[in-house]
Design a protein around this motif. Structure first.
Motif, mmCIF file in Angstrom:
data_model
loop_
_atom_site.group_PDB
_atom_site.id
_atom_site.type_symbol
_atom_site.label_atom_id
_atom_site.label_comp_id
_atom_site.label_asym_id
_atom_site.label_seq_id
_atom_site.Cartn_x
_atom_site.Cartn_y
_atom_site.Cartn_z
ATOM 1 N N GLN A 14 -29.497 -59.234 -22.822
ATOM 2 C CA GLN A 14 -30.207 -59.264 -21.540
ATOM 3 C C GLN A 14 -31.696 -59.512 -21.750
ATOM 4 O O GLN A 14 -32.320 -60.306 -21.037
ATOM 5 N N TRP A 18 -33.749 -62.754 -20.468
ATOM 6 C CA TRP A 18 -34.902 -62.591 -19.576
ATOM 7 C C TRP A 18 -36.142 -63.250 -20.181
ATOM 8 O O TRP A 18 -36.914 -63.913 -19.482
ATOM 9 N N ASN A 22 -38.100 -66.372 -18.439
ATOM 10 C CA ASN A 22 -39.535 -66.319 -18.147
ATOM 11 C C ASN A 22 -40.287 -67.436 -18.853
ATOM 12 O O ASN A 22 -41.278 -67.953 -18.344
ATOM 13 N N LYS A 31 -38.897 -64.604 -8.182
ATOM 14 C CA LYS A 31 -38.290 -63.682 -9.161
ATOM 15 C C LYS A 31 -36.772 -63.739 -9.077
ATOM 16 O O LYS A 31 -36.083 -63.591 -10.074
ATOM 17 N N GLU A 32 -36.267 -63.939 -7.852
ATOM 18 C CA GLU A 32 -34.817 -63.998 -7.659
ATOM 19 C C GLU A 32 -34.224 -65.206 -8.393
ATOM 20 O O GLU A 32 -33.178 -65.106 -9.024
ATOM 21 N N THR A 34 -35.550 -66.676 -11.025
ATOM 22 C CA THR A 34 -35.682 -66.373 -12.456
ATOM 23 C C THR A 34 -34.568 -65.431 -12.894
ATOM 24 O O THR A 34 -33.991 -65.591 -13.971
ATOM 25 N N LYS A 35 -34.234 -64.475 -12.034
ATOM 26 C CA LYS A 35 -33.159 -63.537 -12.348
ATOM 27 C C LYS A 35 -31.820 -64.256 -12.449
ATOM 28 O O LYS A 35 -31.025 -63.990 -13.359
ATOM 29 N N GLN A 39 -29.394 -64.574 -15.699
ATOM 30 C CA GLN A 39 -27.964 -64.245 -15.702
ATOM 31 C C GLN A 39 -27.142 -65.390 -16.285
ATOM 32 O O GLN A 39 -26.188 -65.172 -17.031
#
Length: 112
Positions: A14, A18, A22, A31-32, A34-35, A39
């Motif tokens: 994870q 991440w 980034n 941010k959503e 990027t999230k 995933q």
């Protein structure tokens, strides 16, 4: 119908995902978004690890199969050991007894 439990990726995976998300983040990306990218990267890493484990298992199976084949071939090539019996040879003992008897007869009959 049985539920399939989804396994959580490791914290290391994870974190790596991440970090990569980034690093590739575009200006103005939320941010959503990027999230979601993180995933996707997690899934990719997880899939890659599964493939590598499957390859390692296959290699291990082949290695073990080859070891069994070479072991059976070696066993077939080497004839089974016959039972070794050590018999006391009678000829040397007989000659020794005859020699002692001859020395005894000589000492008793001709020596005195």
């Amino acid at each position: 119908m049985a539920k399939i439990k989804k396994q959580q990726p490791s914290p290391q995976t994870q974190e790596d995902a991440w970090t990569m998300a980034n690093a590739t983040q575009r200006p103005g990306q939320s941010k959503e978004q990027t999230k979601l990218i993180a995933q996707g990267i997690e899934k990719g890493i997880d899939q890659y690890k599964k493939q590598q484990k499957a390859k390692a298992r296959e290699k291990d199976k082949l290695r073990k199969k080859e070891e069994r084949q070479t072991a059976t071939e070696c066993a077939e090539q080497i004839p089974p050991k016959s039972e070794v019996r050590y018999r006391t040879p009678w000829l040397p003992w007989t000659l020794l007894l005859i020699t002692w008897a001859g020395i005894g007869v000589y000492a008793l009959g001709f020596g005195g």
